[in-house]
Design an enzyme around this catalytic site. Structure first.
Site, PDB file in Angstrom:
ATOM      1  N   LYS A 121     -24.145   9.953  42.091  1.00 52.33           N
ATOM      2  CA  LYS A 121     -25.259  10.671  41.452  1.00 52.33           C
ATOM      3  C   LYS A 121     -26.581   9.961  41.717  1.00 52.33           C
ATOM      4  O   LYS A 121     -27.558  10.583  42.148  1.00 52.33           O
ATOM      5  CB  LYS A 121     -25.026  10.775  39.943  1.00 52.33           C
ATOM      6  CG  LYS A 121     -26.098  11.567  39.202  1.00 52.33           C
ATOM      7  CD  LYS A 121     -26.108  11.273  37.719  1.00 52.33           C
ATOM      8  CE  LYS A 121     -26.755   9.931  37.444  1.00 52.33           C
ATOM      9  NZ  LYS A 121     -26.952   9.672  36.005  1.00 52.33           N
ATOM     10  N   ASP A 139     -25.521  15.360  37.241  1.00 59.43           N
ATOM     11  CA  ASP A 139     -25.315  14.632  35.994  1.00 59.43           C
ATOM     12  C   ASP A 139     -24.712  15.594  34.981  1.00 59.43           C
ATOM     13  O   ASP A 139     -24.280  16.693  35.329  1.00 59.43           O
ATOM     14  CB  ASP A 139     -26.632  14.026  35.497  1.00 59.43           C
ATOM     15  CG  ASP A 139     -27.636  15.084  35.061  1.00 59.43           C
ATOM     16  OD1 ASP A 139     -27.367  16.292  35.218  1.00 59.43           O
ATOM     17  OD2 ASP A 139     -28.710  14.708  34.548  1.00 59.43           O
TER      18      ASP A 139
END
Length: 225
Positions: A121, A139
């Protein structure tokens, strides 16, 4: 609504109504963004923005951060989530950045993930924001909102990422990350989405499935006639 139509409606709406969406983390250069994103894991951007001014004043670059101790870094970030681990990650990240990349934030996602504290991420955030790479970071907000709207049917962040990359226009990937985050942060919140305030219920699969039978609503701005 067909998936292709939902994607088209999503891009059309947000490109019109939020064309300049960007991260809410405060930073001035790639190094500062990398530090801020590492710190932001499981923590709010608001909290990180309260911590980073003093942190960046003390450690303005990778050299000063690499030369510090974990204990000293901890003293600057102790109010964020998991400060012990993050202090270790920051020092380790700076040291590896100097040793393996000559202090330059790498462009490739695979190289970014070699840095301590940098998962997929975080790597995607850096690649897309700093280097405008066709990547999208997933996320909790992106995962939730993309599934709720009906852009994806996915049970893992990686599956969400793959579907979004497949169906979103390449040039929208970086900003779509922010569209989804901001919508999830302020409207499509986790426990009780604010459907009564949401401007995109007309394209949302969650709303289609969960609204009360017979409920009427006003036509939203941007909704097709």
């Amino acid at each position: 609504m067909l998936k292709k139509d939902r994607y088209r409606a999503f891009v059309d709406y947000f490109s019109t109504h939020n064309p300049d969406a960007q991260t809410e983390l405060n930073y001035h250069n790639p190094y500062e963004l990398l530090v801020a994103v590492i710190l932001s894991a499981q923590c709010t951007d608001k909290r990180i923005n309260q911590v980073t001014p003093a942190l960046f004043a003390r450690y303005p670059d990778a050299e000063t951060l690499a030369a510090s101790s974990v204990d000293e870094v901890y003293s600057y970030i102790k109010s964020v989530s998991y400060p012990n681990n993050k202090a270790k990650h920051l020092v380790g990240m700076a040291q590896k950045l100097l040793a393996d990349f000559n202090g330059v934030i790498p462009e490739e996602v695979n190289d970014l993930q070699k840095l301590p504290g940098v998962g997929r991420k975080t790597a995607n955030v850096i690649a897309s924001v700093i280097y405008q790479a066709p990547a999208i970071a997933v996320d909790t907000h992106v995962f939730r909102v993309a599934n709720r709207i009906g852009l994806v049917d996915a049970k893992t962040p990686l599956a969400v990422e793959k579907q979004l990359v497949k169906y979103l226009p390449r040039e929208t990937l970086a900003i779509a990350h922010h569209w989804l985050i901001l919508h999830g942060r302020y409207v499509c919140i986790a426990r009780k989405p604010k459907c009564e305030e949401c401007p995109i219920t007309w394209m949302c699969r969650y709303y289609e499935r969960n609204r009360m039978p017979g409920t009427k609503r006003k036509k939203a701005v941007g909704e097709p006639q």
